[in-house]
Design a protein around this motif. Structure first.
Motif, PDB file in Angstrom:
ATOM      1  N   ILE A   8     -49.663  23.888  -3.120  1.00 22.74           N
ATOM      2  CA  ILE A   8     -50.379  24.299  -4.620  1.00 22.74           C
ATOM      3  C   ILE A   8     -49.215  23.619  -5.593  1.00 22.74           C
ATOM      4  O   ILE A   8     -47.861  23.728  -5.358  1.00 22.74           O
ATOM      5  CB  ILE A   8     -50.555  25.671  -4.692  1.00 22.74           C
ATOM      6  N   GLY A   9     -49.741  22.935  -6.384  1.00 26.91           N
ATOM      7  CA  GLY A   9     -48.380  22.432  -7.229  1.00 26.91           C
ATOM      8  C   GLY A   9     -48.991  21.942  -8.817  1.00 26.91           C
ATOM      9  O   GLY A   9     -50.288  22.149  -9.068  1.00 26.91           O
ATOM     10  N   SER A  10     -48.145  21.869  -9.503  1.00 23.93           N
ATOM     11  CA  SER A  10     -48.235  21.531 -11.210  1.00 23.93           C
ATOM     12  C   SER A  10     -47.239  20.817 -11.452  1.00 23.93           C
ATOM     13  O   SER A  10     -46.006  21.061 -11.138  1.00 23.93           O
ATOM     14  CB  SER A  10     -48.249  22.859 -11.760  1.00 23.93           C
ATOM     15  N   GLU A  11     -47.305  19.875 -12.493  1.00 26.14           N
ATOM     16  CA  GLU A  11     -46.447  19.064 -13.005  1.00 26.14           C
ATOM     17  C   GLU A  11     -46.462  18.634 -14.427  1.00 26.14           C
ATOM     18  O   GLU A  11     -47.868  18.767 -14.978  1.00 26.14           O
ATOM     19  CB  GLU A  11     -45.893  17.886 -12.198  1.00 26.14           C
ATOM     20  N   THR A  12     -45.526  18.355 -15.230  1.00 23.16           N
ATOM     21  CA  THR A  12     -45.639  17.974 -16.587  1.00 23.16           C
ATOM     22  C   THR A  12     -44.885  16.869 -17.064  1.00 23.16           C
ATOM     23  O   THR A  12     -43.655  16.797 -16.386  1.00 23.16           O
ATOM     24  CB  THR A  12     -45.309  19.105 -17.542  1.00 23.16           C
ATOM     25  N   THR A  13     -45.575  15.864 -17.799  1.00 19.81           N
ATOM     26  CA  THR A  13     -44.712  14.689 -18.147  1.00 19.81           C
ATOM     27  C   THR A  13     -44.343  14.995 -19.737  1.00 19.81           C
ATOM     28  O   THR A  13     -45.405  15.630 -20.347  1.00 19.81           O
ATOM     29  CB  THR A  13     -45.680  13.485 -17.926  1.00 19.81           C
ATOM     30  N   PHE A  14     -43.168  14.799 -20.123  1.00 16.87           N
ATOM     31  CA  PHE A  14     -42.815  15.141 -21.409  1.00 16.87           C
ATOM     32  C   PHE A  14     -42.810  14.072 -22.562  1.00 16.87           C
ATOM     33  O   PHE A  14     -42.557  13.057 -22.093  1.00 16.87           O
ATOM     34  CB  PHE A  14     -41.385  15.579 -21.368  1.00 16.87           C
ATOM     35  N   GLU A  15     -43.079  14.169 -23.619  1.00 15.82           N
ATOM     36  CA  GLU A  15     -43.062  13.481 -24.511  1.00 15.82           C
ATOM     37  C   GLU A  15     -41.620  12.820 -24.888  1.00 15.82           C
ATOM     38  O   GLU A  15     -41.326  11.528 -25.193  1.00 15.82           O
ATOM     39  CB  GLU A  15     -43.719  13.865 -25.903  1.00 15.82           C
ATOM     40  N   GLN A  16     -40.553  13.585 -24.903  1.00 13.53           N
ATOM     41  CA  GLN A  16     -39.160  13.381 -24.968  1.00 13.53           C
ATOM     42  C   GLN A  16     -38.562  13.725 -23.696  1.00 13.53           C
ATOM     43  O   GLN A  16     -38.666  14.836 -23.075  1.00 13.53           O
ATOM     44  CB  GLN A  16     -38.570  13.987 -26.357  1.00 13.53           C
TER      45      GLN A  16
ATOM     46  N   GLY B 293     -42.016  19.032 -11.868  1.00 15.14           N
ATOM     47  CA  GLY B 293     -43.202  19.530 -11.141  1.00 15.14           C
ATOM     48  C   GLY B 293     -42.416  20.592 -10.270  1.00 15.14           C
ATOM     49  O   GLY B 293     -41.317  20.298  -9.842  1.00 15.14           O
ATOM     50  N   VAL B 294     -43.391  21.247  -9.828  1.00 12.70           N
ATOM     51  CA  VAL B 294     -43.241  22.727  -8.816  1.00 12.70           C
ATOM     52  C   VAL B 294     -44.299  22.586  -7.845  1.00 12.70           C
ATOM     53  O   VAL B 294     -45.489  22.645  -8.353  1.00 12.70           O
ATOM     54  CB  VAL B 294     -42.647  23.749  -9.341  1.00 12.70           C
ATOM     55  N   SER B 295     -44.060  22.860  -6.333  1.00 14.57           N
ATOM     56  CA  SER B 295     -45.391  22.975  -5.842  1.00 14.57           C
ATOM     57  C   SER B 295     -44.706  24.018  -4.498  1.00 14.57           C
ATOM     58  O   SER B 295     -43.664  24.337  -4.483  1.00 14.57           O
ATOM     59  CB  SER B 295     -45.514  21.642  -4.838  1.00 14.57           C
ATOM     60  N   LEU B 296     -45.695  25.001  -4.147  1.00 13.64           N
ATOM     61  CA  LEU B 296     -45.658  25.764  -3.170  1.00 13.64           C
ATOM     62  C   LEU B 296     -46.223  25.437  -2.033  1.00 13.64           C
ATOM     63  O   LEU B 296     -47.479  25.232  -1.910  1.00 13.64           O
ATOM     64  CB  LEU B 296     -45.933  27.042  -3.681  1.00 13.64           C
ATOM     65  N   SER B 297     -45.603  25.394  -0.678  1.00 13.95           N
ATOM     66  CA  SER B 297     -46.340  25.242   0.715  1.00 13.95           C
ATOM     67  C   SER B 297     -45.896  26.100   1.465  1.00 13.95           C
ATOM     68  O   SER B 297     -45.319  27.218   1.504  1.00 13.95           O
ATOM     69  CB  SER B 297     -45.729  23.624   1.093  1.00 13.95           C
ATOM     70  N   SER B 298     -46.223  25.811   2.973  1.00 16.24           N
ATOM     71  CA  SER B 298     -46.190  26.714   3.991  1.00 16.24           C
ATOM     72  C   SER B 298     -47.206  27.894   3.566  1.00 16.24           C
ATOM     73  O   SER B 298     -46.765  28.937   3.763  1.00 16.24           O
ATOM     74  CB  SER B 298     -44.732  27.254   4.375  1.00 16.24           C
ATOM     75  N   LEU B 299     -48.333  27.639   3.188  1.00 18.78           N
ATOM     76  CA  LEU B 299     -48.988  28.711   2.772  1.00 18.78           C
ATOM     77  C   LEU B 299     -49.969  29.656   3.620  1.00 18.78           C
ATOM     78  O   LEU B 299     -50.352  28.846   4.764  1.00 18.78           O
ATOM     79  CB  LEU B 299     -50.265  28.043   1.764  1.00 18.78           C
ATOM     80  N   GLU B 300     -50.140  30.938   3.381  1.00 22.76           N
ATOM     81  CA  GLU B 300     -50.717  31.943   4.027  1.00 22.76           C
ATOM     82  C   GLU B 300     -51.107  32.905   3.289  1.00 22.76           C
ATOM     83  O   GLU B 300     -50.601  32.998   2.083  1.00 22.76           O
ATOM     84  CB  GLU B 300     -49.699  32.372   5.363  1.00 22.76           C
TER      85      GLU B 300
END
Length: 359
Positions: free
Chosen positions: A247-255, A338-345
């Motif tokens: 599961i992941g989420s990321e952001t591109t910044f204007e500056q 960005g950050v993601s979480l793996s090895s999910l259970e």
């Protein structure tokens, strides 16, 4: 191959899904080049309509590059809740034909229709019926690939896009693969294709002429996969309710971000988005991965794996912030985090394993 036991696999893929939903819901956008994503200079295209693709606009392209390629490009903010709802509609249609549905994303899935709920003997007819029902209920078009395994079905779905379908029969698989450039194989990206070309392997036929030992020597475990797909072989089953690997989420910044404080602040919405998904699904993970893209587009990742599942948002924050400190002092500005979480259970999965061990 025993054709009597051949599976019937369909790969369904919605056409320019996000952009098509926006054009459906806003008639002003129809026929225009549309990009779903951020219009700002540091934005990224999440999806492009076919009108935009004619100018070379593609998903994951920076908005600035997209505008240079297509000056008349119209940007639309993404509405993921709407896309998810349409995706649910589409999957309910799939379920009328087969319980063997393996979603790959909101807009594509594999279906095993070897035995189906409608009693139709032809996978081609099933694909036609599903596409017609999707159009009637959502006013959106889908393309389909039909074959006897997942690899070929995926290739076939690209062959008549948009709003079409293509069949690769058992007697056609070897010849179809032989004529493809290796870069057209699903799962072989530009870097791997370049490595294959460097070894004198340009087509599926060239790939088929290599031994499995040779391919494993150069590509490790993936070499065995290349060996088999060059022979049009893929025994992977369609797996319903496939567990997400991460599961992941990321952001591109204007500056560009330049300080540790800015990094911590910039990462927080991503952490909250990932944990929110964990709370909705009941999934937990052991491995936290930090993704960083610098101002010159150099990309790095840093990961840390815990002994147990992450219990709460605070623990994930602590791990992520510790990973952030490994970047200091910053060699250059940061444009994306960005950050993601793996090895999910699920916690129930973990408890089950512990009980099985004790017994």
């Amino acid at each position: 191959m025993d054709f009597a036991e051949t599976r019937k696999i369909i790969h369904l893929d919605m056409d320019a899904f996000y952009a098509s939903v926006e054009q459906r819901d806003n008639p002003v956008l129809r026929g225009k080049p549309v990009a779903v994503g951020g219009a700002r200079q540091r934005g990224v295209v999440a999806a492009a309509s076919y009108e935009a693709r004619q100018f070379g606009v593609r998903s994951a392209m920076s908005s600035a590059v997209a505008v240079r390629k297509c000056p008349g490009l119209v940007f639309v903010k993404p509405r993921f809740e709407v896309y998810k709802e349409v995706s649910r509609q589409i999957r309910s249609i799939f379920a009328e034909y087969t319980p063997l549905i393996e979603p790959l994303s909101l807009d594509e899935a594999y279906l095993d229709v070897t035995e189906n709920l409608r009693g139709l003997g032809s996978a081609t007819r099933i694909a036609e019926a599903i596409r017609a029902e999707i159009l009637q209920k959502t006013q959106l078009t889908a393309s389909a690939g039909i074959s006897y395994n997942k690899f070929l079905a995926k290739l076939a779905s690209d062959y008549r896009k948009p709003n079409g379908q293509f069949v690769i029969r058992p007697s056609q698989g070897l010849a179809f693969v032989a004529g493809l450039a290796v870069g057209q194989f699903h799962g072989i990206g530009p870097a791997t294709a370049a490595r294959l070309n460097g070894l004198g392997i340009f087509t599926g036929l060239d790939l088929r002429q290599q031994t499995e030992a040779f391919l494993r020597q150069h590509f490790g475990k993936a070499g065995s996969h290349y060996y088999h797909i060059a022979r049009a072989q893929d025994n992977r089953p369609v797996v319903p309710d496939r567990l997400r690997k991460s599961i992941g989420s990321e952001t591109t910044f204007e500056q560009d971000l330049l300080t540790h404080e800015q990094l911590v602040t910039g990462l927080q919405p991503c952490l909250e988005a990932v944990w929110s998904h964990c709370q909705r699904t009941g999934l937990r993970g052991r491995t936290v991965t930090l993704k960083v893209k610098y101002t010159d587009f150099q990309q790095i990742t840093r990961s840390r794996t815990l002994l147990g599942l992450l219990p709460n948002l605070e623990t994930m924050q602590q791990v992520a912030h510790a990973l952030l400190t490994t970047l200091l002092p910053l060699p250059k500005g940061v444009r994306l985090l960005g950050v993601s979480l793996s090895s999910l259970e699920t916690p129930e999965d973990t408890l089950g394993k512990q009980l099985a061990f004790l017994l």
